[in-house]
Design a protein around this motif. Sequence first.
Motif, PDB file in Angstrom:
ATOM      1  N   ALA A  70       0.897  -1.407  -0.029  1.00 36.56           N
ATOM      2  CA  ALA A  70      -0.139  -0.040  -0.034  1.00 36.56           C
ATOM      3  C   ALA A  70       1.011   1.200   0.041  1.00 36.56           C
ATOM      4  CB  ALA A  70      -0.816   0.008   1.340  1.00 36.56           C
ATOM      5  N   ALA A  71       2.008   1.334   0.904  1.00 36.96           N
ATOM      6  CA  ALA A  71       2.842   2.268   0.863  1.00 36.96           C
ATOM      7  C   ALA A  71       3.663   2.547  -0.311  1.00 36.96           C
ATOM      8  CB  ALA A  71       3.717   2.457   2.121  1.00 36.96           C
ATOM      9  N   ARG A  72       4.030   1.618  -1.113  1.00 34.80           N
ATOM     10  CA  ARG A  72       4.615   1.581  -2.460  1.00 34.80           C
ATOM     11  C   ARG A  72       3.702   2.236  -3.523  1.00 34.80           C
ATOM     12  NH1 ARG A  72       9.704  -0.631  -4.140  1.00 34.80           N
ATOM     13  NH2 ARG A  72      10.067  -0.356  -1.922  1.00 34.80           N
ATOM     14  N   GLY A  73       2.261   1.837  -3.455  1.00 33.50           N
ATOM     15  CA  GLY A  73       1.408   2.095  -4.261  1.00 33.50           C
ATOM     16  C   GLY A  73       1.129   3.782  -4.037  1.00 33.50           C
ATOM     17  N   LEU A  74       1.200   3.919  -2.834  1.00 31.22           N
ATOM     18  CA  LEU A  74       1.110   5.441  -2.344  1.00 31.22           C
ATOM     19  C   LEU A  74       2.192   6.224  -3.064  1.00 31.22           C
ATOM     20  CD1 LEU A  74      -0.697   7.750  -1.370  1.00 31.22           C
ATOM     21  CD2 LEU A  74       0.222   6.996   0.899  1.00 31.22           C
ATOM     22  N   LEU A  75       3.443   5.816  -3.003  1.00 28.83           N
ATOM     23  CA  LEU A  75       4.557   6.513  -3.411  1.00 28.83           C
ATOM     24  C   LEU A  75       4.345   6.633  -4.867  1.00 28.83           C
ATOM     25  CD1 LEU A  75       7.708   4.692  -2.083  1.00 28.83           C
ATOM     26  CD2 LEU A  75       7.368   7.167  -1.868  1.00 28.83           C
TER      27      LEU A  75
END
Length: 176
Positions: A70-75
Amino acid sequence: RYAPDTRRERAAWPVAENFMPDFTLPSVDEQMVQTLDYHSPAHDHDRRSLILLFLGECSSDNSVDHSHKAARGLLLDLAHHYAQIVGASAEVLAVVRGTLREAAQIKQDSRLPFPVLADEDGQVHRGSGATTADGGSASEAVYVAGSFAKIYLSSRASDAPPLPAVRVIRGSGYSL
């Protein structure tokens, strides 16, 4: 390295309507980045809101497990909207719990246009509440701070709700 601002009262971790603690960390571009530079009266001509995305522990091979997706997608989503973010007088800072080399690899692999900072000892993650529920290790979190460091959005992965999407960040209380 982590320098809490004791002039302002705040919760143990940044919550909406409170203030983001100031910190200084090295970027992968070998510059020291100070959050104070974005909201200090000394920089009144260039105050900026901040979107701070904290990333949890890096694995030794920089692989991304399920909790980091999820964090990588948000990045990647923030990178896609970066021109709009900067156009709205804001900046994105990604704070990686890892070495400069690991942070540089994330920046390169994801082609991130914004500063990526390395929190090698995890002190800034701990001081910002970006930890697992037991406080034992670094975890993902997103904070949106206005140009005077007031928090408009606070979301920690350890609190169970998913990290917010860019559309939620854009509607968090400052013009973006």
